[in-house]
Design an enzyme around this catalytic site. Structure first.
Site, PDB file in Angstrom:
ATOM      1  N   ASP A 184       0.814  -1.222   0.000  1.00 11.21           N
ATOM      2  CA  ASP A 184       0.000   0.000   0.000  1.00 11.21           C
ATOM      3  C   ASP A 184       0.849   1.275   0.000  1.00 11.21           C
ATOM      4  OD1 ASP A 184      -2.207  -1.758   0.318  1.00 11.21           O
ATOM      5  OD2 ASP A 184      -1.942  -1.728   2.486  1.00 11.21           O
ATOM      6  N   GLU A 226     -11.183   0.970  -3.783  1.00  9.10           N
ATOM      7  CA  GLU A 226     -10.569   1.413  -2.528  1.00  9.10           C
ATOM      8  C   GLU A 226      -9.261   2.135  -2.827  1.00  9.10           C
ATOM      9  OE1 GLU A 226     -10.139  -2.289  -0.483  1.00  9.10           O
ATOM     10  OE2 GLU A 226      -8.677  -3.079  -1.916  1.00  9.10           O
TER      11      GLU A 226
END
Length: 576
Positions: free
Chosen positions: A78, A254
């Site tokens: 991420d 997302e």
């Protein structure tokens, strides 16, 4: 006499006097300079990690600006990136329930990255971690710089507490205490600071009315943010429902980021979940509040449709864009490198690629059969001594008073369980009542596995007091997927044992008796990619096989699931 020489003498000649029950007296005084080892404590003299991946060995980098992908190998998932516009770039990644939280990297050229600390480096910034599984905790941190108030922000989700942010005007210094955002639901928030001074929070949230039409039906929402009061203001608005192509019922949109480029607003998000269907999609609009139109050629990054291939890169997505001071655009994103197209234990890693632009003005990274390259070039840049990629060797002698920032514990600092000053030159690790299978803080000091093939060694001084105590090397994926090679006692005496730790407890895979007068042991793990080999030595030189061809798939995401990669490190316990 040097420490290594002392240990060799102790392990070969003088430990015949180190009988169980008199360990401290014998080993503490029989040789000048030999450390006293307290009861229920293991002393680790050193730790070496050496990467030996074939790709790096057989594909050396050409001269002149070339570098390897991933730029941060191993479990650095991420990624998010920002710049202050003056040539400084900062990058962060997820840490879930590991401590400290959110490593912070700095670069001046996007290629050479140096870790300069952690943003969440105090227990007060990581609340409610106890009780959360490894795959909980801190999700998808997003780092941003607001030139209007010259402040850096890092916003993220703590699964056990909610969405929050921290901030600072000196990214190298301490960051603030968490500022909670109770109005912002869901996960994966990020900030967008517009040129007019207004600010917004964009994040993944529930389906409209909290009535999903299918599993994975989510939305991207936006809410204005007041930088003076550090609070959200106004209504929350849905920017994207379902995803880039709603009729296809896309899942798990997302990780959103917003950018203003040449007067247009771009909204970029991940889609498809964290596995093989992962991708990145993009939308464009005339206002940060929308409406946003998806690009006709989405996704802008994916490898999901490609057939098996040598050195595959998979699961690509969760990207963030950055414009350099030279004006070109690059992106960081996560992806995986499965070995033999089968599985990987390294987790989701951080990659870097240049951004291309379509004729109709959209940024993208891959289209069609484009492969994510494992070797790239950035003109004018050369690799320096802080290089984070390729085959490298890390030697830790434990001579400092604090742990190197590459080391991690679980959920809390664990400072009551280890010491670097109790016996200078050694890591002292207490046998803890907490096990690595619990959602708590065990006596476990770990670092990421960063290569398919690697060799890891440590030297340990340890005398187990009873059959419950053990210390050694732990290979850890999550609470129910582990391998532990340690020194312990059984009913007949001292031994070295390899355990497989699972949902139903621990089972020994191999066991080798050792003499009671041995208190110095060398341990080695050799990863061959698909299997692990475990070795030990009690005479400071001759490696003996404990167990070979142990299935590495057991520690993989393919087997265990989850969001992290596997780690390895020193472990001591009273509860095997």
């Amino acid at each position: 006499m040097k420490k290594k020489q002392i240990l060799k003498v102790c392990s070969v000649t003088l430990l015949s006097t180190c009988l169980f029950g008199s360990f401290m007296a014998s080993c503490g005084s029989s040789v000048k300079g030999l450390p006293v080892v307290e009861k229920s404590t293991a002393l680790f003299d050193d730790f070496t990690y050496k990467g030996e991946d074939d790709f790096y060995a057989f594909n050396p980098l050409p001269d002149g600006g070339y570098f390897y992908n991933p730029i941060l190998p191993g479990w650095y998932s991420d990624p998010s990136i920002c710049t202050n516009g003056e040539g400084d770039y900062f990058l962060v990644t997820s840490t879930f329930t590991f401590y400290p939280g959110v490593p912070l990297f700095h670069s001046r050229d996007l290629v050479n990255w140096k870790q300069v600390g952690h943003i969440l480096d105090r227990p007060s910034q990581l609340v409610n971690m106890k009780g959360q599984g490894v795959n909980g905790g801190i999700f998808a941190p997003a780092i941003s710089y607001n030139p209007k108030n010259k402040t850096y922000y890092m916003i993220t989700t703590n699964v056990g507490a909610g969405n929050f942010f921290v901030k600072t005007q000196d990214p190298f210094g301490p960051w603030s205490e968490p500022i909670m955002l109770p109005e912002v639901g869901g996960i994966d928030p990020s900030f967008f600071f517009d040129e007019d001074g207004r600010a917004y929070v964009i994040n993944n949230d529930e389906a409209p009315g909290n009535k999903p039409e299918y599993d994975g039906h989510r939305t991207i929402r936006i809410q204005e943010f007041d930088t003076k009061t550090d609070k959200t203001i106004g209504d929350r608005k849905v920017l994207v429902n379902k995803g880039a192509c709603p009729k296809d019922n896309p899942i798990w949109i997302e990780g959103p980021h917003m950018y203003k480029i040449d007067g247009k607003y771009f909204l970029m998000s991940a889609e498809g979940g964290t596995g093989g269907w992962h991708s990145e999609v993009i939308f464009r609009g005339n206002s940060p509040l929308g409406p946003f139109t998806p690009w006709k050629n989405n996704p802008i990054l994916t490898q999901r449709h490609l057939a098996e291939r040598p050195n595959p890169v998979t699961c690509a997505g969760h990207a963030d864009l950055i414009q350099t001071v030279e004006g070109d655009w690059w992106a960081v994103f996560l992806a995986c490198r499965p070995i033999d197209n089968r599985f990987e234990n390294l987790g989701r890693e951080t990659f870097l690629m240049p951004v291309k632009w379509s004729d109709d003005g959209f940024p993208y990274l891959t289209q069609g059969e484009d492969l994510i390259p494992l070797t790239l070039k950035r003109d004018g840049v050369s690799c320096d001594s802080i290089t984070t990629f390729g085959n490298f060797k890390v030697v830790e002698a434990f001579n400092d008073s604090v742990l190197d920032m590459r080391w991690m514990t679980l959920r809390a600092p664990a400072t009551e369980l280890y010491s670097l000053t109790q016996t200078p030159g050694y890591l002292a690790l207490k046998c803890a009542d907490v096990s690595s299978t619990e959602k708590d803080t065990p006596a476990f000091i770990s670092r990421r596995m960063q290569h398919h093939k690697y060799e890891c060694t440590t030297r340990m001084l340890f005398e187990p007091s009873d059959e419950q105590e053990a210390a050694g090397l732990l290979l850890f994926k999550d609470e129910t997927h582990q391998y532990f090679m340690g020194v312990n006692r059984n009913k007949t005496g001292k031994c070295i044992t390899l355990w497989q730790v699972g949902e139903t407890g621990s089972k020994p895979l191999a066991e080798q008796p050792i003499a009671d007068d041995i208190c110095v042991t060398d341990l080695k793990v050799v990863s061959l990619g698909t299997v692990y080999d475990f070795y030990y030595s009690v005479d400071n030189g001759q490696w003996l096989s404990l167990c070979k061809n142990v299935d590495a798939h057991y520690l993989s995401t393919a087997q265990a699931g989850g969001f992290t990669g596997s780690v390895i490190g020193m472990y001591a316990t009273k509860r095997k």
